[in-house]
Each structure stands twice: as structure tokens, then as C-alpha cells.
Enzyme design. Structure first.
Site, PDB file in Angstrom:
ATOM      1  N   SER A  75       0.922  -1.264  -0.161  1.00  0.00           N
ATOM      2  CA  SER A  75       0.011   0.013  -0.003  1.00  0.00           C
ATOM      3  C   SER A  75       0.914   1.222  -0.062  1.00  0.00           C
ATOM      4  CB  SER A  75      -1.010  -0.050   1.318  1.00  0.00           C
ATOM      5  OG  SER A  75      -0.077  -0.174   2.583  1.00  0.00           O
ATOM      6  N   GLU A 119       7.164  -9.723  -6.260  1.00  0.00           N
ATOM      7  CA  GLU A 119       7.752  -8.496  -5.641  1.00  0.00           C
ATOM      8  C   GLU A 119       9.171  -9.020  -5.318  1.00  0.00           C
ATOM      9  OE1 GLU A 119       4.218  -6.442  -2.987  1.00  0.00           O
ATOM     10  OE2 GLU A 119       5.198  -8.188  -2.211  1.00  0.00           O
TER      11      GLU A 119
END
Length: 239
Positions: A39, A116
């Protein structure tokens, strides 16, 4: 003074924006930039878009870890590419779920941990951006460890994770079915005791054929950018 556990959601959102803005300022013209799924990494997109609109980032393009990030980039007009276009990235910006005092991280709360990690390993610099609430004395003290499992190996790997103290819980969608990653794998969130040796656990998980990935990012971060009530800090990693 507030402790990390007593910050309001508004405070935390402000800290994330401050850390994201700091990291966005590190991007330079012509860079290939990896973008994780956290986020706080998503919070960097508006700042990057503002810089691009001012003409500060000619030739810069972005390699996202997930469809959600790709959509966020495209909505602001930022150019999106893949690793085939830039096998080596200049910088990757990503968030974290928990960060220990030497810069090791747990990631994967959003489910994109494998991609990621690929972007983190492909980058010359991995910059982790976070609010101060993500700092922890030891990994797994505050956050479960996500482990991505190939469905064929699910029963075997859950047994293995129980044997090593992981107390795994299969991550489910709201309809009760297992959540699937972009590779079609499933995730077990593992409630290990606070980790004495994250590197040893990472090595053990890496050795399992049925484990497609895990959320331990050990020795990967180049810089930790943390924002809190006293402003933004750059934390040294390693040691």
C-alpha cells in the site's frame, strides 16, 4: 507520545504518503523502476505522476509486480513495461508488512510476494517504504509469514510448515475458496514464533520444491524509508 499501535488510521495514512513521497523523489530520468504491491508503494504513484507531468522523468518507465499496480500506473499515464524490457532495474520501490532492526522484511500481505521478490532481486537498489508501525524487534513478532505453495504440494507443504512450527492457515477469499496468486498458487499465513534466525528459515523454505515463494526478504533491501510523527528517516540496513 503515541506508540505505533495507537496511531489513528489517518495518522498512518499520512506517514505512508510521506514515506512514499520521499522514495518517489529518488527516481531519476531514464530509470527502469520496479513497483511492488504494498500500500505504501501504491501511495508513491501520485507523486511519480506529478513529477512526470512536470517533465522531470523523461524516459522513465515502470515494471509492476501485480495487475493492481499496473492499473494504478496506467490511470495516471505512467508508462508500464515488463522485465523482458528491462531485466535489470535501476530501483524498486516496495512496502513491507514488518521490518526488523537490520532491514530484513516480511512481505506478502497483498499476495504478490513472489513477483515482488523477483523485482527486488532484479533491482540495483531495493527501497522499502513504510510507516513507523511496521518496525519490529523481530520478524513474526507482529505479522504472520506468507508462504506461497504450489497446489499440487499443498498437503505436503502444510505438514512441513506445521512440523517446523509455522502453524499455517490457508488464506481464503470472502467466498471461502483459497485465494490464488497471479501464478495460480495458494498462500499459507504462518504464525511462527518471533524469528531468531530469518536467514536460516528462508534457506529451509527455499529448499522445498512445493514452496513457490515466501515473504522473507533477507538481505535484499538497500534502504529503508520510514515515516512517523517525527518525520521521514532513512535507516541503514545490514549488520
Amino acid at each position: 507520545m503515541n506508540t505505533p499501535s495507537t496511531f489513528s488510521p489517518e495518522d498512518t495514512a499520512g506517514f505512508k504518503r510521506a514515506a512514499a513521497a520521499h522514495a518517489a523523489a529518488m527516481v531519476e530520468p531514464g530509470m527502469a523502476v520496479g513497483m511492488g504491491h504494498g500500500s505504501t508503494a501504491v501511495a508513491a504513484v501520485p507523486f511519480l505522476a506529478e513529477r512526470a507531468e512536470r517533465g522531470e522523468l523523461p524516459g522513465t518507465f515502470f515494471v509492476p509486480a501485480a495487475h493492481f499496480m499496473a492499473e494504478a500506473l496506467r490511470r495516471t499515464g505512467l508508462p508500464v513495461a515488463g522485465l523482458d524490457d528491462a531485466p535489470t532495474l535501476d530501483i524498486t520501490i516496495d512496502g513491507a508488512d514488518e521490518i526488523d532492526p537490520v532491514g530484513n522484511c516480511i512481505k506478502g500481505g497483498g499476495g504478490a510476494l513472489l513477483y515482488e521478490k523477483i523485482l527486488g532481486q532484479a533491482a540495483q537498489r531495493l527501497v522499502i517504504v513504510a510507516d513507523v508501525g511496521k518496525l519490529s524487534p523481530r520478524l513474526c513478532a507482529r505479522h504472520a509469514l506468507p508462504v506461497e505453495i504450489t497446489p499440487f504440494a499443498l498437503a505436503s507443504e502444510l505438514r512441513f510448515l506445521r512440523q517446523i512450527g509455522g502453524n499455517p492457515t490457508l488464506r481464503l477469499r470472502p467466498d471461502g475458496d483459497p485465494m490464488r496468486t497471479e501464478r495460480g498458487n495458494v498462500i499459507a499465513d504462518c504464525a511462527f514464533d518471533p524469528l531468531q534466525d530469518p536467514a536460516a528459515l528462508a534457506t529451509s523454505l527455499d529448499a522445498r520444491a512445493g514452496v513457490a515463494g515466501h515473504g522473507l526478504f533477507v538481505g535484499l533491501a538497500s534502504l529503508i524509508v520510514v515515516a512517523g510523527p517525527d518525520g521521514v528517516r532513512e535507516l541503514a540496513v545490514g549488520g
